[in-house]
Design a protein around this motif. Structure first.
Motif, PDB file in Angstrom:
ATOM      1  N   GLY A  75       0.787  -1.220   0.000  1.00  0.00           N
ATOM      2  CA  GLY A  75       0.000   0.000   0.000  1.00  0.00           C
ATOM      3  C   GLY A  75       0.818   1.268   0.000  1.00  0.00           C
ATOM      4  N   GLY A  76       2.138   1.159   0.008  1.00  0.00           N
ATOM      5  CA  GLY A  76       3.015   2.324  -0.080  1.00  0.00           C
ATOM      6  C   GLY A  76       3.959   2.157  -1.250  1.00  0.00           C
ATOM      7  N   PHE A  77       4.086   3.183  -2.070  1.00  0.00           N
ATOM      8  CA  PHE A  77       4.867   3.091  -3.305  1.00  0.00           C
ATOM      9  C   PHE A  77       5.778   4.308  -3.401  1.00  0.00           C
ATOM     10  N   PRO A  78       7.058   4.112  -3.714  1.00  0.00           N
ATOM     11  CA  PRO A  78       7.987   5.251  -3.729  1.00  0.00           C
ATOM     12  C   PRO A  78       7.830   6.153  -4.946  1.00  0.00           C
ATOM     13  N   ILE A  79       8.096   7.432  -4.734  1.00  0.00           N
ATOM     14  CA  ILE A  79       8.256   8.407  -5.813  1.00  0.00           C
ATOM     15  C   ILE A  79       9.749   8.695  -5.863  1.00  0.00           C
ATOM     16  N   THR A  80      10.353   8.517  -7.024  1.00  0.00           N
ATOM     17  CA  THR A  80      11.798   8.696  -7.127  1.00  0.00           C
ATOM     18  C   THR A  80      12.158   9.788  -8.134  1.00  0.00           C
ATOM     19  N   GLU A  81      13.249  10.454  -7.849  1.00  0.00           N
ATOM     20  CA  GLU A  81      13.885  11.413  -8.754  1.00  0.00           C
ATOM     21  C   GLU A  81      15.379  11.162  -8.682  1.00  0.00           C
ATOM     22  N   ASN A  82      16.026  11.066  -9.818  1.00  0.00           N
ATOM     23  CA  ASN A  82      17.472  10.840  -9.852  1.00  0.00           C
ATOM     24  C   ASN A  82      17.892   9.698  -8.935  1.00  0.00           C
ATOM     25  N   GLN A  83      17.128   8.621  -8.987  1.00  0.00           N
ATOM     26  CA  GLN A  83      17.393   7.402  -8.218  1.00  0.00           C
ATOM     27  C   GLN A  83      17.332   7.609  -6.703  1.00  0.00           C
ATOM     28  N   GLN A  84      16.670   8.662  -6.260  1.00  0.00           N
ATOM     29  CA  GLN A  84      16.470   8.940  -4.836  1.00  0.00           C
ATOM     30  C   GLN A  84      14.975   8.920  -4.538  1.00  0.00           C
ATOM     31  N   VAL A  85      14.592   8.319  -3.429  1.00  0.00           N
ATOM     32  CA  VAL A  85      13.194   8.352  -3.010  1.00  0.00           C
ATOM     33  C   VAL A  85      12.909   9.729  -2.428  1.00  0.00           C
ATOM     34  N   VAL A  86      11.956  10.431  -3.041  1.00  0.00           N
ATOM     35  CA  VAL A  86      11.621  11.790  -2.612  1.00  0.00           C
ATOM     36  C   VAL A  86      10.177  11.898  -2.117  1.00  0.00           C
ATOM     37  N   GLY A  87       9.469  10.782  -2.132  1.00  0.00           N
ATOM     38  CA  GLY A  87       8.088  10.823  -1.688  1.00  0.00           C
ATOM     39  C   GLY A  87       7.459   9.449  -1.734  1.00  0.00           C
ATOM     40  N   ALA A  88       6.156   9.442  -1.476  1.00  0.00           N
ATOM     41  CA  ALA A  88       5.433   8.177  -1.438  1.00  0.00           C
ATOM     42  C   ALA A  88       3.976   8.380  -1.821  1.00  0.00           C
ATOM     43  N   ILE A  89       3.434   7.371  -2.469  1.00  0.00           N
ATOM     44  CA  ILE A  89       2.000   7.270  -2.736  1.00  0.00           C
ATOM     45  C   ILE A  89       1.505   6.153  -1.835  1.00  0.00           C
ATOM     46  N   CYS A  90       0.513   6.445  -1.011  1.00  0.00           N
ATOM     47  CA  CYS A  90       0.032   5.451  -0.057  1.00  0.00           C
ATOM     48  C   CYS A  90      -1.482   5.310  -0.141  1.00  0.00           C
ATOM     49  N   ILE A  91      -1.940   4.075  -0.080  1.00  0.00           N
ATOM     50  CA  ILE A  91      -3.362   3.761  -0.051  1.00  0.00           C
ATOM     51  C   ILE A  91      -3.590   2.791   1.094  1.00  0.00           C
ATOM     52  N   SER A  92      -4.676   3.007   1.828  1.00  0.00           N
ATOM     53  CA  SER A  92      -5.021   2.133   2.935  1.00  0.00           C
ATOM     54  C   SER A  92      -6.527   1.950   2.977  1.00  0.00           C
ATOM     55  N   GLY A  93      -6.945   0.749   3.306  1.00  0.00           N
ATOM     56  CA  GLY A  93      -8.372   0.482   3.472  1.00  0.00           C
ATOM     57  C   GLY A  93      -8.803  -0.862   2.928  1.00  0.00           C
ATOM     58  N   LEU A  94      -7.996  -1.426   2.036  1.00  0.00           N
ATOM     59  CA  LEU A  94      -8.264  -2.746   1.490  1.00  0.00           C
ATOM     60  C   LEU A  94      -7.296  -3.731   2.137  1.00  0.00           C
ATOM     61  N   LYS A  95      -7.290  -4.970   1.681  1.00  0.00           N
ATOM     62  CA  LYS A  95      -6.235  -5.889   2.110  1.00  0.00           C
ATOM     63  C   LYS A  95      -4.922  -5.326   1.588  1.00  0.00           C
TER      64      LYS A  95
END
Length: 116
Positions: A75-95
């Protein structure tokens, strides 16, 4: 949110963080501030991987298993720029695996439509 509603999924929370700032958060009906979104975000930022990856490699993240600041589940997915994690997309509520798959399907749809 159209995707979630069109597929008749139950209520979820969505949080997108970029460079330490919450740039989007949406909590569907019945959702309140969700600690799981924050836990998934922290897991992604600190591991450098999707939170589903940490689930699949629990032996590498064993100190996080009983830690309320992290989650070893999808449920959490990285946002990357120049091979660095700079953020995250997260979803919660399902399995947890469905949360992960939902992010993958939405990103796949956006890429196919050439929005990204």
């Amino acid at each position: 949110m159209d995707y979630i509603q069109s597929h008749q999924l139950k209520s979820v929370g969505v949080r997108i963080v970029y460079k330490g700032l919450v740039i989007f958060q949406y909590l569907m009906d019945g959702k309140s501030e969700d600690i799981w979104l924050k836990r998934k975000e922290r897991t992604v930022i600190e591991s450098g991987h999707s939170s589903y990856y940490t689930f699949l490699h629990q032996d590498q993240y064993s100190t996080w298993i009983d830690n309320d600041n992290y989650t070893l589940g999808g449920g959490g997915f990285p946002i990357t720029e120049n091979q660095q994690v700079v953020g995250a997309i997260c979803i919660s509520g399902l399995k947890h695996d469905e949360d992960h798959q939902l992010i993958v399907e939405i990103l796949r749809k956006l890429l196919k439509e050439d929005h990204l």
